[in-house]
Design a protein around this motif. Sequence first.
Motif, mmCIF file in Angstrom:
data_model
loop_
_atom_site.group_PDB
_atom_site.id
_atom_site.type_symbol
_atom_site.label_atom_id
_atom_site.label_comp_id
_atom_site.label_asym_id
_atom_site.label_seq_id
_atom_site.Cartn_x
_atom_site.Cartn_y
_atom_site.Cartn_z
ATOM 1 N N ASP A 65 43.253 -27.567 -27.677
ATOM 2 C CA ASP A 65 42.674 -26.478 -28.445
ATOM 3 C C ASP A 65 43.451 -26.344 -29.745
ATOM 4 N N SER A 89 45.555 -25.390 -22.437
ATOM 5 C CA SER A 89 45.618 -25.814 -23.830
ATOM 6 C C SER A 89 44.490 -26.771 -24.191
ATOM 7 N N TRP A 132 40.814 -28.073 -25.184
ATOM 8 C CA TRP A 132 39.723 -27.564 -26.010
ATOM 9 C C TRP A 132 38.424 -27.538 -25.228
ATOM 10 N N THR A 133 37.707 -26.432 -25.369
ATOM 11 C CA THR A 133 36.374 -26.311 -24.805
ATOM 12 C C THR A 133 35.399 -26.270 -25.977
#
Length: 169
Positions: free
Chosen positions: A101, A156, A158-159
């Motif tokens: 992220d 940590s 990323w979505t």
Amino acid sequence: MSRRIHIVIPDQVARELTDLADAAGESPSTLAATLVRNEIANQGSQTQIRKPARAARAAPGSGRPVWLEPYGGDSEWRRQTWGAIVALHGRYPRHLEHLKDGWWNDEAEAEQLSALSAWRAALDEHGQDPREELAFHAQLGEYRETLRSQGGGVRSTWTPGPPPVDWLD
């Protein structure tokens, strides 16, 4: 007369070469020499050496390759690039599962993702040579290993979703 030349290839390509060589009952170096010799012979029969389809193309009016943001910034380029990276993640979720992220705050990370998404788009639109597809997947595999080696936890990761406000500014 023969000459020995040392070349460097990504780990994934080396694994594929080894698998092909094993299947053919040859050593990887012998198979590599044959592949290089055949490609050079193929190139020699043409009046000009072909450039790969993924060669850098400038973004209209920017003088920069399409995967680099135009000088001075461009919110439309950022929106399109974000969408391309989300699509790349959707297409190759296991390869990008370790993407952290906040990657957009790291210029090198953002440029790599942008380059991969631009390369994928060029292949999808104009790809004619299966070796280009294999090279893309080899590089994607190398990038996966880089992301994995950086470590970090699930929190940590990323979505994919809409771009953050600081990416568009």
